[in-house]
Write a protein that holds these residues in place. Sequence first.
Motif, PDB file in Angstrom:
ATOM      1  N   THR B 217       0.825  -1.212   0.000  1.00 33.39           N
ATOM      2  CA  THR B 217       0.000   0.000   0.000  1.00 33.39           C
ATOM      3  C   THR B 217       0.861   1.265   0.000  1.00 33.39           C
ATOM      4  O   THR B 217       0.505   2.239  -0.653  1.00 33.39           O
ATOM      5  CB  THR B 217      -0.977   0.022   1.192  1.00 33.39           C
ATOM      6  N   PHE B 218       1.977   1.229   0.696  1.00 28.62           N
ATOM      7  CA  PHE B 218       2.825   2.428   0.703  1.00 28.62           C
ATOM      8  C   PHE B 218       3.565   2.595  -0.628  1.00 28.62           C
ATOM      9  O   PHE B 218       3.877   3.710  -1.013  1.00 28.62           O
ATOM     10  CB  PHE B 218       3.801   2.399   1.877  1.00 28.62           C
ATOM     11  N   TYR B 221       0.494   3.639  -3.306  1.00 24.65           N
ATOM     12  CA  TYR B 221      -0.589   4.482  -2.784  1.00 24.65           C
ATOM     13  C   TYR B 221      -1.265   5.348  -3.849  1.00 24.65           C
ATOM     14  O   TYR B 221      -2.460   5.618  -3.745  1.00 24.65           O
ATOM     15  CB  TYR B 221      -0.076   5.340  -1.613  1.00 24.65           C
ATOM     16  N   SER B 224      -4.026   3.126  -5.313  1.00 25.53           N
ATOM     17  CA  SER B 224      -4.826   2.294  -4.398  1.00 25.53           C
ATOM     18  C   SER B 224      -6.070   3.034  -3.930  1.00 25.53           C
ATOM     19  O   SER B 224      -6.112   4.261  -3.884  1.00 25.53           O
ATOM     20  CB  SER B 224      -3.982   1.907  -3.181  1.00 25.53           C
ATOM     21  N   SER B 226      -9.092   4.115  -1.172  1.00 29.07           N
ATOM     22  CA  SER B 226      -9.041   4.587   0.217  1.00 29.07           C
ATOM     23  C   SER B 226      -9.104   3.420   1.196  1.00 29.07           C
ATOM     24  O   SER B 226      -8.411   3.419   2.223  1.00 29.07           O
ATOM     25  CB  SER B 226     -10.220   5.532   0.485  1.00 29.07           C
ATOM     26  N   LEU B 229      -5.767   1.719   1.428  1.00 26.80           N
ATOM     27  CA  LEU B 229      -4.794   2.513   2.181  1.00 26.80           C
ATOM     28  C   LEU B 229      -5.108   2.506   3.681  1.00 26.80           C
ATOM     29  O   LEU B 229      -4.192   2.474   4.516  1.00 26.80           O
ATOM     30  CB  LEU B 229      -4.755   3.949   1.662  1.00 26.80           C
ATOM     31  N   ILE B 375       1.593   6.933   9.947  1.00 25.97           N
ATOM     32  CA  ILE B 375       1.802   7.087   8.503  1.00 25.97           C
ATOM     33  C   ILE B 375       3.031   7.965   8.239  1.00 25.97           C
ATOM     34  O   ILE B 375       3.817   7.692   7.332  1.00 25.97           O
ATOM     35  CB  ILE B 375       0.541   7.660   7.828  1.00 25.97           C
ATOM     36  N   ALA B 379       6.156   6.553   6.070  1.00 24.85           N
ATOM     37  CA  ALA B 379       6.313   7.098   4.717  1.00 24.85           C
ATOM     38  C   ALA B 379       7.761   7.530   4.466  1.00 24.85           C
ATOM     39  O   ALA B 379       8.484   7.895   5.393  1.00 24.85           O
ATOM     40  CB  ALA B 379       5.385   8.290   4.530  1.00 24.85           C
ATOM     41  N   TYR B 388      -1.002  10.189   1.383  1.00 18.58           N
ATOM     42  CA  TYR B 388      -1.583   8.934   1.869  1.00 18.58           C
ATOM     43  C   TYR B 388      -2.797   9.238   2.759  1.00 18.58           C
ATOM     44  O   TYR B 388      -3.864   8.654   2.599  1.00 18.58           O
ATOM     45  CB  TYR B 388      -0.512   8.166   2.650  1.00 18.58           C
ATOM     46  N   THR B 391      -5.694  10.717   0.801  1.00 18.62           N
ATOM     47  CA  THR B 391      -6.388   9.707  -0.008  1.00 18.62           C
ATOM     48  C   THR B 391      -7.318   8.852   0.857  1.00 18.62           C
ATOM     49  O   THR B 391      -8.409   8.495   0.423  1.00 18.62           O
ATOM     50  CB  THR B 391      -5.359   8.809  -0.735  1.00 18.62           C
TER      51      THR B 391
END
Lengths: 354, 464
Positions: B217-218, B221, B224, B226, B229, B375, B379, B388, B391
């Motif tokens: 997911t990272f 992102y 992807s 919501s 994420l 996050i 990140a 991220y 989103t």
Amino acid sequence: MLKKILSYIFIIIGLFFLWASTSRNAMQYISQKRDNNEWWGSYQCLKGDLVSMAYLDIVKRFNPLPENENANRAAYNVPKSTILYLHGDSYSRHLSDSDFAGVRKYIPIDRNHGINYHLDTANKNILLIEISERYFRLYFSGLQILDEVCDSVIKKKTIAWSQDNEYPAITEASILPKIGVSDLFNKYINQNLQCNLFNYNFMMPLFESKAALNYYVFNRASGDVVISNDHNYLFLKETVTKTGINSSFSPLQDDEINKLVHNLNTAYDHYKSTGFKEVYLSIIPNSATILQPAGYNNLIPLLQSNPGLKIKIIDIYTVFKKTYESVYLPGDTHWNNKGRQLWLKTVNEKLLQL
Amino acid sequence: MTFISLQFIVFFMVVTLLFFRLGNQKGRIWLLLIASCYFYMSFIQEYILILGGTIVIDYFAGIQIEKSEGSSRRFWLILSIIANIGTLAVFKYYNFFIGNIHTGLQFLGKPISLPLLKMALPLGLSFHTFQALSYTIEVYRRKQTAERNFVVYALYVMFYPQLVAGPIERPQNILPQLKVFRQYDWNNVKDGLARMLWGFFKKAVIADRLAMVVDRTFQHYPESSSVALAIGAVFYSFQIYCDFSGYSDIALGAAKVMNIQLMENFNQPYLSRGLSEFWTRWHISLSSWFRDYLYIPLGGNRHGETRRKLNILIVFLLSGLWHGANWTFIIWGLLHGLFVLLLTFSIKKGKESQTGFASLLQVLFNFMLVTLLWIFFRAENTGIAWDYIKTIFSFRGGSNYIAINSAEFIFSLAAIGTMLWREYYLPTHFIRNNKWFYIYVTFMVVACYYLGVFAENQFIYFQF
């Protein structure tokens, strides 16, 4: 008392395994002794290197289809005047003079070993560098590997045995004296321990049951192997991650392309100046590059189309992209016979133009 | 040599058995020191020289602090602090600092090029630096006598179970334990081994499985959904917990087998009702270090409300910086500080009306807040972190692929649930009966083997 004896036994066993797994010579000796032993031998699967790595022999989906090794083999009736030096890897193993058009003598140069002779300038010497895409950025980010090859070809230099090379035969008497301090911190110790503690044929049901659990329940392969999106192929994990120099999908900056081109040009000029009539480069695409191209970083097309590149290209990437038949083995990092014959055909077309 | 490796398992077996076979404490201390050196050198051999250098300085500084009075005493403390923080500054923060100078001057139209340090960060540098500092500070405060035996002091810093990722120990806890000859105790061995197995389970079965989703997911992102994420963010909360607390479990268990008690580092942090409480339950050895050696010396809450708030922000800012030389960690730390201040105020106001349900809501709210802040921690840069988070709250569609199939997703949730249940109801090892202990060990080994994801993932906190 019994506990005391047992604890000493475990200390000795533990130290033995640590020592055996850190010493390169001991590992070589052990593997020699274990070779081909049905019970104690190490696991080797003939269905493909990736099948073997993932212990997925139990899943028949990735077995290679039957192939006739001589199918699609072309014959060339042309004068043989070329000496072809092929600096390649596992893709170009098991080839012979007769596979190449107009080649009087074919000299394979193993990337790991180097060679021990010099150019015969009375003949047309051609150097072909064949390299897998996953190693390309690693090797050509610097010039060390080219220097080694060049030195070995031109200066009659034998490359010293290095950690990753195959080892010369080891005897019992030679094991102990050859242990060095660096052996204490062998970076492969965990792989060696796994090999010494568990990787025996009789242990395979254990590994295969875990692989089967992962495959049938979680729909994935174990460890360093991943299943393709269409579930028909196995890929080496390092070739499909978003990071890592071996991957087809890790970002590629202009600076890096420029550096690779510069290094290739330097190598090209160097080889040409030492007597090669021509120098070719052929990058063999990772299977994921061809079979699962969404998000590809375009390493090969970007390099091959770079106007500043001097080295001559044997473009198998475009050939594979246009081929509708499968050119890769389903459970292996390598190509199948179709892929190999297509590559040979492309190489020979270039050789015939000389 | 990570804890989740065959090398560590064999190494631990040999060292522990030898430890109990030695009949005197001197021999045991030497054994543990040599073993710890080998453990540390198995990562990068040369870096032992850096560690050795600070150990020598702190050893002599400790003795000199104890012997001296007045300004001389202060001088030796400052020398020790400079040696430790200086090492940290050079290896961990120099490139970050220079990088920011480059960016700033480029922004001003005056680009320059200062040399960067091309060296990897020594493993666990922040951990053993802080542990060494706590020794000299405690000697300075006269709460700890200076250690005269160099081998014992070196082992205090280098004791392999907690060398590279804590817990960040205090000299009062460890030094006395290193000096006393302790008899073999089967109950301690059982407790230690059971705890190690639980740590292996949390790391291999849960953390490394969730890592597949988090990494996906990272990395993906932008395309992807919501939902994907949000799942990635929640899974990261549990990944980092299982990864770090799993490491701590193995460390505490390995020490316990040898009858050495390390301090607890976690206490079910995701059951906290607020961020202040969270920091009394998460990475306890670090938060208490900052409390004892930074927050209280800065004045704590003794100089009025404004100063207290400022002190809290300083502590959280430095806590973020301690984790890594990156703006993501700094912002993560600052946001924690800000929310601690804001939410302490709101919790105080609502204190009277708390019910069981209200407490549950507080726990959930706090978990969501911690998850959002993680996050930034995960990140690569602050831009990605903001994107991220934005989103997640845009409730957009997109790829729902999270790298695992539905069976593995359900299994992951079940594994997280099992872990939370086990730690809530059975926080300590509970089996005394030998037969049940062997059954438990067998079950855990089989579970770790069959359900573990052995992708050679390093422990997240090793990078600090």
